[in-house]
Design an enzyme around this catalytic site. Structure first.
Site, mmCIF file in Angstrom:
data_model
loop_
_atom_site.group_PDB
_atom_site.id
_atom_site.type_symbol
_atom_site.label_atom_id
_atom_site.label_comp_id
_atom_site.label_asym_id
_atom_site.label_seq_id
_atom_site.Cartn_x
_atom_site.Cartn_y
_atom_site.Cartn_z
ATOM 1 N N ASP A 127 0.871 -1.182 0.000
ATOM 2 C CA ASP A 127 0.000 0.000 0.000
ATOM 3 C C ASP A 127 0.901 1.222 0.000
ATOM 4 O O ASP A 127 1.966 1.212 0.594
ATOM 5 C CB ASP A 127 -0.911 0.017 1.230
ATOM 6 C CG ASP A 127 -2.170 0.852 1.008
ATOM 7 O OD1 ASP A 127 -3.277 0.301 1.179
ATOM 8 O OD2 ASP A 127 -2.046 2.050 0.672
ATOM 9 N N ASN A 134 -11.071 9.678 7.655
ATOM 10 C CA ASN A 134 -12.260 9.140 6.986
ATOM 11 C C ASN A 134 -12.076 7.700 6.504
ATOM 12 O O ASN A 134 -12.927 7.163 5.810
ATOM 13 C CB ASN A 134 -12.736 10.057 5.850
ATOM 14 C CG ASN A 134 -11.717 10.173 4.729
ATOM 15 O OD1 ASN A 134 -10.728 9.436 4.697
ATOM 16 N ND2 ASN A 134 -11.954 11.082 3.812
ATOM 17 N N HIS A 137 -13.776 4.325 9.708
ATOM 18 C CA HIS A 137 -15.054 3.627 9.904
ATOM 19 C C HIS A 137 -15.062 2.244 9.275
ATOM 20 O O HIS A 137 -15.927 1.434 9.569
ATOM 21 C CB HIS A 137 -16.207 4.465 9.315
ATOM 22 C CG HIS A 137 -16.430 4.255 7.857
ATOM 23 N ND1 HIS A 137 -15.550 4.703 6.898
ATOM 24 C CD2 HIS A 137 -17.410 3.615 7.189
ATOM 25 C CE1 HIS A 137 -16.006 4.347 5.703
ATOM 26 N NE2 HIS A 137 -17.113 3.703 5.844
ATOM 27 N N ARG A 138 -14.129 1.956 8.391
ATOM 28 C CA ARG A 138 -14.117 0.636 7.753
ATOM 29 C C ARG A 138 -12.756 -0.031 7.757
ATOM 30 O O ARG A 138 -12.662 -1.249 7.703
ATOM 31 C CB ARG A 138 -14.637 0.728 6.319
ATOM 32 C CG ARG A 138 -13.731 1.492 5.354
ATOM 33 C CD ARG A 138 -14.410 1.642 3.998
ATOM 34 N NE ARG A 138 -13.518 2.143 2.963
ATOM 35 C CZ ARG A 138 -13.133 3.410 2.854
ATOM 36 N NH1 ARG A 138 -13.542 4.295 3.743
ATOM 37 N NH2 ARG A 138 -12.335 3.795 1.887
ATOM 38 N N ASP A 195 -8.818 -0.863 -4.932
ATOM 39 C CA ASP A 195 -10.080 -0.130 -5.072
ATOM 40 C C ASP A 195 -10.272 0.473 -6.465
ATOM 41 O O ASP A 195 -11.043 1.399 -6.635
ATOM 42 C CB ASP A 195 -10.155 0.977 -4.018
ATOM 43 C CG ASP A 195 -9.041 1.998 -4.180
ATOM 44 O OD1 ASP A 195 -8.195 1.816 -5.077
ATOM 45 O OD2 ASP A 195 -9.022 2.982 -3.427
ATOM 46 N N ASN A 196 -9.571 -0.059 -7.487
ATOM 47 C CA ASN A 196 -9.762 0.545 -8.817
ATOM 48 C C ASN A 196 -9.538 -0.475 -9.923
ATOM 49 O O ASN A 196 -8.865 -1.494 -9.749
ATOM 50 C CB ASN A 196 -8.809 1.737 -8.989
ATOM 51 C CG ASN A 196 -7.360 1.338 -8.900
ATOM 52 O OD1 ASN A 196 -6.778 0.889 -9.880
ATOM 53 N ND2 ASN A 196 -6.755 1.456 -7.721
ATOM 54 N N CYS A 236 -9.593 -16.198 -15.382
ATOM 55 C CA CYS A 236 -8.919 -15.039 -14.807
ATOM 56 C C CYS A 236 -9.865 -13.842 -14.921
ATOM 57 O O CYS A 236 -10.963 -13.960 -15.466
ATOM 58 C CB CYS A 236 -7.579 -14.773 -15.492
ATOM 59 S SG CYS A 236 -7.683 -13.927 -17.090
ATOM 60 N N CYS A 253 -15.581 4.475 -3.509
ATOM 61 C CA CYS A 253 -16.121 4.658 -2.165
ATOM 62 C C CYS A 253 -16.102 6.131 -1.777
ATOM 63 O O CYS A 253 -16.985 6.610 -1.077
ATOM 64 C CB CYS A 253 -15.316 3.848 -1.156
ATOM 65 S SG CYS A 253 -15.450 2.076 -1.416
ATOM 66 N N CYS A 424 -20.370 23.053 -5.885
ATOM 67 C CA CYS A 424 -20.599 21.621 -5.646
ATOM 68 C C CYS A 424 -19.513 21.159 -4.674
ATOM 69 O O CYS A 424 -18.926 21.968 -3.974
ATOM 70 C CB CYS A 424 -20.578 20.834 -6.950
ATOM 71 S SG CYS A 424 -18.972 20.840 -7.763
HETATM 72 ZN ZN LIG Z 1 -8.223 -15.275 -18.776
#
Ligand SMILES: [Zn+2]
Lengths: 466, 99
Positions: A127, A134, A137-138, A195-196, A236, A253, A424
């Site tokens: 990582d 933030n 929480h998870r 996450d992507n 795969c 997320c 926004c």
């Molecule tokens: Zn394959």
């Protein structure tokens, strides 16, 4: 009042400094444990005999009980050993196994905790991020004391504090085609807790090239998905998804939200599948996919296609190999970045934009204006600027009369033309809204650059961000 | 023909956030068996309320969407040519990437 205020700030200061020392001490403990482990590995009858890392100790250390578990290990893992279909044999395999978890976030947190606890011999963590408030929480592996520090360091410290007898390897770097082969080749099983989309294709391809099983999990909102790729003739990731989805279908997320426990459940299941593969106990979830819908409390396990003969990565006539992998551009392929950062559009001319400090000036000077907030209603309910009017972007066109009315009211009060501003969360939707407004005749509409995040950053540091 | 059509992984947002649809699909005239191809056309007309491009591409589902007939990947049942029967459950799931 003043006395209370003084005490509060003193307590806050003390807390801050205690937390800093606490995380410092945790780091020292973690480093010492890692060192102790190294020393023990070099001694055949170490204080903490274990089965970590190559060369495997298990073959060289015989406890005299017909297997290679030390008395401490027997006690630590006794509840595993008591399972008739698991027992000494499976636990020994676990102690000799090596598992790499890519991502120490919502999925990786519980996966790592269980893999460390169950005695995986060598546990790698990749990582490049730092722990943020933030996340808490998870991403339950991290504690408040580690906010601002690398996730890998925090996760490794947590794993070592649960099980000091395993080897924990830290990779504080983003996984790329340049380092993936080298890192992943050192492990038996890979857990995708990223996450992507580009990372998911990259990790799957690398697993194919290296012949490693991949335990893949994903979670968003109230839903989760889980399967095992590239295992025992199974498909795969590319067999299932040969063409990447449009980027607009790749919600994150940080935009769409996620109920903390949902990645928790999927991460636990990832640990379970990795344990099953490592020990050859049970039936791994290959050729099947688990779909969790947490709100309706339904888990569906569906049969998915097998290995595709036409698959670019694992198909029959594929030429995909290490060099091709290293040269493959996953960001181009998926049209999205490997380390997602917030999108920054630039759709408008400079004279249709205003920065948050300039907008603040207008408020201070009491200039008549209408402020439209185009975020979704549930965002608006979290926090908003005073006197802003919430008209979510998709309903903008239908609600133009409200804008006209609001402008007219201001003008009647002041007798001068009012300005129209749009805001926004980050300053992308506000630009889209201004574009539409211009087309629909509101030619003076301007957007506030960088949205509420810029407001919080440049004008009001106490303004909540999310 | 009575069918259950379900959407997940965010696709439900294209159908007013309703995940489960118990529907009655009339067979096209002169057709004896309903195929997934027919059903997709029917879904586009009757269930999808916005951004159809997030569901379909050409005459099939867009990349990243899994179609499942009775909990089985439609690649295994004949894809667009899969014939449907009374009370079948057809699920469309968008793959998730978050974590
Ligand atoms: Zn394959």
């Amino acid at each position: 009042m003043d006395a209370d205020g003084g005490e509060v700030s003193r307590i806050l200061r003390d807390l801050e400094s205690l937390k800093a020392s606490k995380s410092q001490i945790e780091l020292q403990i973690s480093a010492l444990e890692a060192r102790l482990q190294e020393i023990n590995l070099q001694r055949p009858n170490g204080v903490v005999p274990d089965g970590s890392c190559a060369p495997p100790l298990l073959s060289s250390v015989d406890s005299g009980y017909g297997h290679d578990l030390s008395p401490q290990m027997i006690y630590r893992y006794s509840r595993h050993l008591l399972l008739p279909s698991f027992g000494v044999q499976a636990q020994s395999k676990l102690l000799k196994s090596s598992i790499l978890v890519v991502g120490a976030g919502g999925l990786g947190s519980p996966a790592l905790l269980y893999l460390a606890a169950c005695g995986v011999g060598r546990l790698g963590i990749v990582d490049h991020d730092v722990v943020e408030l933030n996340n808490m929480h998870r991403q339950i592996i991290h504690t408040e004391g580690f906010i601002g520090q690398p996730k890998v360091r925090s996760a490794a410290a947590a794993c070592r504090s649960i099980n000091s007898t395993i080897q924990v390897v830290e990779y504080q770097e983003p996984l790329r085609t340049s380092n993936a082969l080298e890192i992943m080749s050192k492990y038996d099983i890979i857990v995708d807790a990223t996450d992507n989309a580009p990372s998911r294709y990259m990790i799957s391809d690398c697993c194919v090239v290296l012949g490693k099983p991949l335990v893949s999990g994903a979670a968003l909102g109230f839903e989760g998905q889980l399967t095992v790729y590239n295992y025992n003739g199974g498909p795969c990731y590319r067999c299932l998804f040969p063409t990447p989805p449009p980027t607009t279908a790749c919600q994150r997320c940080s935009d769409s939200g996620v109920l903390g426990v949902v990645p928790g459940i999927i991460g636990c299941l990832q640990a379970l599948e990795a344990i099953k593969i490592a020990t050859a106990v049970g039936e791994p979830l290959s050729g099947r996919m688990l779909l969790l819908d947490s709100l309706s409390a339904r888990i569906r396990i569906v049969k998915i296609r097998g290995r595709s003969l036409q698959c670019v990565a694992c198909g029959e006539n594929t030429t995909f190999s290490k060099p091709q992998f290293q040269e493959f551009n996953y960001e181009n392929f998926t049209q999205s970045p490997l380390s997602p950062s917030p999108l920054k559009l630039n759709l408008l001319q400079a004279d249709s934009r205003i920065n948050s400090k300039e907008y603040k000036e207008k408020i201070v000077n009491g200039e008549a204006h209408v402020l439209i907030d185009v975020r979704p209603e549930h965002h608006f309910k979290i926090v908003s600027l005073p006197n802003s009017l919430n008209i979510p972007l998709p309903s903008l066109e239908a609600r133009l009369p409200e804008i006209s009315l609001a402008l007219k009211e201001k003008e009647e009060n002041r007798g001068i033309n009012s300005d129209l501003y749009v805001i926004c969360r980050r300053g992308n939707d506000s630009q889209r809204a201004v574009q539409s407004l211009h087309k629909m005749g509101f030619t003076s509409a301007r957007d506030i650059i960088g949205g509420l995040e810029a407001w919080a950053h440049d004008v009001d540091p106490n303004f909540p961000t999310y | 023909m009575q069918l259950t059509v379900e959407f997940g992984g965010g696709l439900e947002l294209l159908c007013s956030s309703v995940k489960i649809h118990n529907v009655n699909v009339e067979l096209p005239k002169g057709v004896e068996k309903l195929t997934m191809k027919d059903l997709l056309a029917w879904i586009c007309t009757n269930l999808i309320k916005e951004r159809p491009e997030m569901f379909m591409k050409g005459d099939s589902v867009r990349p990243g969407v899994l179609a499942l007939v009775n909990d089985c990947d439609w690649e295994l049942t004949g894809q667009l040519d899969t014939t449907l029967e009374e009370k079948d459950v057809v699920v469309f799931i968008s793959t998730l990437h978050g974590g």
